[in-house]
Write a protein that holds these residues in place. Structure first.
Motif, PDB file in Angstrom:
ATOM      1  N   ASN A  61      24.459  11.821  -7.791  1.00  0.00           N
ATOM      2  CA  ASN A  61      25.052  10.834  -6.888  1.00  0.00           C
ATOM      3  C   ASN A  61      24.300  10.769  -5.567  1.00  0.00           C
ATOM      4  N   LEU A  62      23.953  11.920  -5.022  1.00  0.00           N
ATOM      5  CA  LEU A  62      23.181  11.946  -3.783  1.00  0.00           C
ATOM      6  C   LEU A  62      21.805  11.335  -4.008  1.00  0.00           C
ATOM      7  N   ALA A  63      21.192  11.633  -5.148  1.00  0.00           N
ATOM      8  CA  ALA A  63      19.870  11.081  -5.447  1.00  0.00           C
ATOM      9  C   ALA A  63      19.913   9.552  -5.503  1.00  0.00           C
ATOM     10  N   LYS A  64      20.962   8.991  -6.100  1.00  0.00           N
ATOM     11  CA  LYS A  64      21.089   7.530  -6.191  1.00  0.00           C
ATOM     12  C   LYS A  64      21.314   6.910  -4.812  1.00  0.00           C
ATOM     13  N   ASP A  65      22.146   7.553  -3.990  1.00  0.00           N
ATOM     14  CA  ASP A  65      22.377   7.041  -2.634  1.00  0.00           C
ATOM     15  C   ASP A  65      21.132   7.190  -1.774  1.00  0.00           C
ATOM     16  N   TYR A  66      20.411   8.280  -1.965  1.00  0.00           N
ATOM     17  CA  TYR A  66      19.162   8.498  -1.233  1.00  0.00           C
ATOM     18  C   TYR A  66      18.190   7.359  -1.528  1.00  0.00           C
ATOM     19  N   ASP A  67      18.084   7.015  -2.797  1.00  0.00           N
ATOM     20  CA  ASP A  67      17.191   5.929  -3.197  1.00  0.00           C
ATOM     21  C   ASP A  67      17.652   4.594  -2.626  1.00  0.00           C
ATOM     22  N   LYS A  68      18.953   4.423  -2.471  1.00  0.00           N
ATOM     23  CA  LYS A  68      19.526   3.160  -1.977  1.00  0.00           C
ATOM     24  C   LYS A  68      19.350   2.997  -0.470  1.00  0.00           C
ATOM     25  N   TYR A  69      19.601   4.073   0.280  1.00  0.00           N
ATOM     26  CA  TYR A  69      19.693   3.940   1.736  1.00  0.00           C
ATOM     27  C   TYR A  69      18.466   4.424   2.502  1.00  0.00           C
ATOM     28  N   ARG A  70      17.694   5.333   1.938  1.00  0.00           N
ATOM     29  CA  ARG A  70      16.534   5.813   2.674  1.00  0.00           C
ATOM     30  C   ARG A  70      15.432   4.752   2.659  1.00  0.00           C
ATOM     31  N   PRO A  71      14.609   4.708   3.701  1.00  0.00           N
ATOM     32  CA  PRO A  71      13.558   3.691   3.738  1.00  0.00           C
ATOM     33  C   PRO A  71      12.511   3.917   2.660  1.00  0.00           C
ATOM     34  N   SER A  72      12.029   2.827   2.086  1.00  0.00           N
ATOM     35  CA  SER A  72      10.909   2.888   1.144  1.00  0.00           C
ATOM     36  C   SER A  72       9.612   2.763   1.930  1.00  0.00           C
ATOM     37  N   TYR A  73       8.668   3.612   1.616  1.00  0.00           N
ATOM     38  CA  TYR A  73       7.374   3.522   2.283  1.00  0.00           C
ATOM     39  C   TYR A  73       6.712   2.197   1.927  1.00  0.00           C
ATOM     40  N   SER A  74       6.048   1.606   2.886  1.00  0.00           N
ATOM     41  CA  SER A  74       5.340   0.358   2.617  1.00  0.00           C
ATOM     42  C   SER A  74       4.023   0.651   1.904  1.00  0.00           C
ATOM     43  N   GLN A  75       3.494  -0.371   1.219  1.00  0.00           N
ATOM     44  CA  GLN A  75       2.207  -0.212   0.545  1.00  0.00           C
ATOM     45  C   GLN A  75       1.109   0.130   1.543  1.00  0.00           C
ATOM     46  N   GLU A  76       1.282  -0.284   2.789  1.00  0.00           N
ATOM     47  CA  GLU A  76       0.282   0.002   3.818  1.00  0.00           C
ATOM     48  C   GLU A  76       0.125   1.502   4.053  1.00  0.00           C
ATOM     49  N   VAL A  77       1.206   2.259   3.880  1.00  0.00           N
ATOM     50  CA  VAL A  77       1.121   3.713   4.023  1.00  0.00           C
ATOM     51  C   VAL A  77       0.149   4.275   2.992  1.00  0.00           C
ATOM     52  N   ALA A  78       0.319   3.859   1.735  1.00  0.00           N
ATOM     53  CA  ALA A  78      -0.580   4.326   0.680  1.00  0.00           C
ATOM     54  C   ALA A  78      -2.015   3.850   0.921  1.00  0.00           C
ATOM     55  N   GLU A  79      -2.163   2.613   1.383  1.00  0.00           N
ATOM     56  CA  GLU A  79      -3.509   2.067   1.617  1.00  0.00           C
ATOM     57  C   GLU A  79      -4.263   2.874   2.669  1.00  0.00           C
ATOM     58  N   LYS A  80      -3.592   3.219   3.761  1.00  0.00           N
ATOM     59  CA  LYS A  80      -4.263   3.960   4.826  1.00  0.00           C
ATOM     60  C   LYS A  80      -4.626   5.366   4.377  1.00  0.00           C
ATOM     61  N   ILE A  81      -3.725   5.992   3.625  1.00  0.00           N
ATOM     62  CA  ILE A  81      -4.020   7.338   3.122  1.00  0.00           C
ATOM     63  C   ILE A  81      -5.153   7.293   2.111  1.00  0.00           C
ATOM     64  N   MET A  82      -5.122   6.313   1.214  1.00  0.00           N
ATOM     65  CA  MET A  82      -6.171   6.234   0.189  1.00  0.00           C
ATOM     66  C   MET A  82      -7.530   5.884   0.795  1.00  0.00           C
ATOM     67  N   LYS A  83      -7.544   5.163   1.886  1.00  0.00           N
ATOM     68  CA  LYS A  83      -8.808   4.909   2.572  1.00  0.00           C
ATOM     69  C   LYS A  83      -9.442   6.223   2.991  1.00  0.00           C
ATOM     70  N   GLU A  84      -8.631   7.149   3.501  1.00  0.00           N
ATOM     71  CA  GLU A  84      -9.131   8.472   3.890  1.00  0.00           C
ATOM     72  C   GLU A  84      -9.598   9.258   2.676  1.00  0.00           C
ATOM     73  N   VAL A  85      -8.867   9.154   1.576  1.00  0.00           N
ATOM     74  CA  VAL A  85      -9.243   9.863   0.349  1.00  0.00           C
ATOM     75  C   VAL A  85     -10.588   9.370  -0.164  1.00  0.00           C
ATOM     76  N   HIS A  86     -10.758   8.057  -0.205  1.00  0.00           N
ATOM     77  CA  HIS A  86     -12.016   7.496  -0.710  1.00  0.00           C
ATOM     78  C   HIS A  86     -13.193   7.835   0.205  1.00  0.00           C
ATOM     79  N   LEU A  87     -12.958   7.901   1.493  1.00  0.00           N
ATOM     80  CA  LEU A  87     -14.031   8.286   2.411  1.00  0.00           C
ATOM     81  C   LEU A  87     -14.465   9.726   2.174  1.00  0.00           C
ATOM     82  N   GLN A  88     -13.511  10.578   1.781  1.00  0.00           N
ATOM     83  CA  GLN A  88     -13.837  11.986   1.558  1.00  0.00           C
ATOM     84  C   GLN A  88     -14.538  12.191   0.224  1.00  0.00           C
ATOM     85  N   ILE A  89     -14.074  11.459  -0.805  1.00  0.00           N
ATOM     86  CA  ILE A  89     -14.689  11.576  -2.135  1.00  0.00           C
ATOM     87  C   ILE A  89     -15.836  10.575  -2.185  1.00  0.00           C
TER      88      ILE A  89
END
Length: 282
Positions: free
Chosen positions: A11-39
Motif C-alpha cells: 500500500n505504501l509502495a502504491k501511494d509512493y508511486d502516486k504522490y512522489r515526484p517522477s524524475y523528468s527525462q532531463e535528469v536522465a539525459e544530463k546524467i547520461m551525458k556525463e556517462v558518455h563523456l567518461q566512456i
C-alpha cells in the motif's frame, strides 16, 4: 550496518508511486551525458550494455534510463516496492529483483553504470562504493542523487512561497513527531556528508539538475504522507493522538497565508533540485 526497512508494504509502495515526484527525462539525459563523456568509446547515440539501479523502489527512475542500455536491472529490499515496479513495467529491457543484502546480484566487471536515486542515504556507503567498483567495467560510472524542494510557487498569484526558517521548523517538528531516522537529514544536507564519506578520488558534483511537479495542496501533502516513519507512527497511534501531518499542513497554510482556500483549490508549482554525485571506476 543493518538494512533499514521503512518502505515495505505494498500500500505504501502504491501511494509512493502516486504522490512522489517522477524524475523528468532531463535528469536522465544530463546524467547520461556525463556517462558518455567518461566512456570515451561511446557516443551519445550508442546504447551501452547494462546498468543497475540500486534502491529502485517502484522504478520511478529506473525506467528513465531504459533507452540508453540494452539491459536494465532494478533492485530493492522491499517486496512491496518491487511488486509495484514489476506491475507497472512495460519495457522489455527492464527487470526488477528483490534483494536481502547490500551485495549486488551481478558478477565482477559486468556493467557500465550504477544508478541510485533518492536511496543512498539508507545505504552503507562504504559497502555501496565497494560493490560499485566490483561490478563496474573500467570507466563505468555511478550516479547517486536525491531530490529536495527548491521552490514552491502559488500558481494563482505567482507568489513564491517561503521555504526558509518557519517552513524548515515546521518540517523539523513533523520529523521529530514521527521519530524520523537521522539519515533523512542527509537529504536536507544535500548529500554533502555522503560526498565527504566517499573515498573514490574521481567523485564530483553534477550541477544544475532540476525538475518540476505540479501539485494541489492535497497532493503536496502526499509527499509527506508517503514517508515510511509517518506510516509506522500512524499504525501505532493511540486513539485521540493528534496527526502530526495534519498539524504540519495547518502550519504550512498559515506560513504561506493560504488559510482561506480548500486544499484542492490551491495549485502549486514545485521545483525540485537534484543534488547529484558521480564517480567512476579507474
Amino acid at each position: 550496518m543493518e538494512l533499514l526497512r521503512y518502505y515495505e508494504t505494498r500500500n505504501l509502495a502504491k501511494d509512493y508511486d502516486k504522490y512522489r515526484p517522477s524524475y523528468s527525462q532531463e535528469v536522465a539525459e544530463k546524467i547520461m551525458k556525463e556517462v558518455h563523456l567518461q566512456i570515451h568509446s561511446s557516443t551519445p547515440f550508442t546504447k551501452l550494455g547494462k546498468m543497475l539501479d540500486v534502491g529502485c523502489g517502484g522504478g520511478q527512475a529506473t525506467c528513465l534510463f531504459s533507452p540508453y542500455f540494452e539491459s536494465v536491472l532494478g533492485i530493492d529490499i522491499s517486496a512491496g516496492q518491487i511488486s509495484v515496479a514489476i506491475e507497472k513495467n512495460i519495457r522489455k529491457n527492464v527487470q526488477f529483483q528483490l534483494v536481502n543484502s547490500g551485495k549486488f546480484p551481478l558478477p565482477d566487471n559486468s556493467i557500465e553504470f550504477v544508478n541510485c536515486a533518492t536511496a543512498a542515504h539508507w545505504l552503507d556507503i562504504t559497502l555501496f562504493q565497494s560493490e560499485c567498483e566490483r561490478v563496474l567495467k573500467r570507466n563505468g560510472c555511478v550516479a547517486l542523487y536525491a531530490y529536495l524542494h527548491k521552490e514552491v510557487i502559488d500558481m494563482d498569484t505567482g507568489r513564491m512561497l517561503a521555504l526558509e526558517h518557519d517552513y524548515r521548523q515546521a518540517i523539523r517538528i513533523f520529523f521529530e513527531a514521527i521519530y524520523a531516522h537521522p539519515r533523512n537529514r542527509l537529504v536536507e544536507k544535500r548529500y554533502e556528508p555522503i560526498f565527504d564519506q566517499l573515498a573514490n578520488p574521481t567523485k564530483r558534483w553534477v550541477e544544475n539538475i532540476t525538475f518540476v511537479k505540479y501539485d494541489t495542496f492535497h497532493t503536496f501533502r502526499g509527499y509527506f504522507d508517503t514517508i515510511g516513519e509517518y506510516r509506522n507512527t500512524m499504525n501505532n497511534r493511540v486513539t485521540g493522538d493528534k496527526d502530526p501531518l495534519d498539524e504540519m499542513m495547518k502550519r504550512l497554510k498559515e506560513i504561506w497565508e493560504l488559510n482561506d482556500k480548500q486544499d484542492n483549490e490551491i495549485q502549486l508549482k514545485v521545483i525540485y533540485e537534484v543534488n547529484t554525485i558521480m564517480f567512476h571506476k579507474e
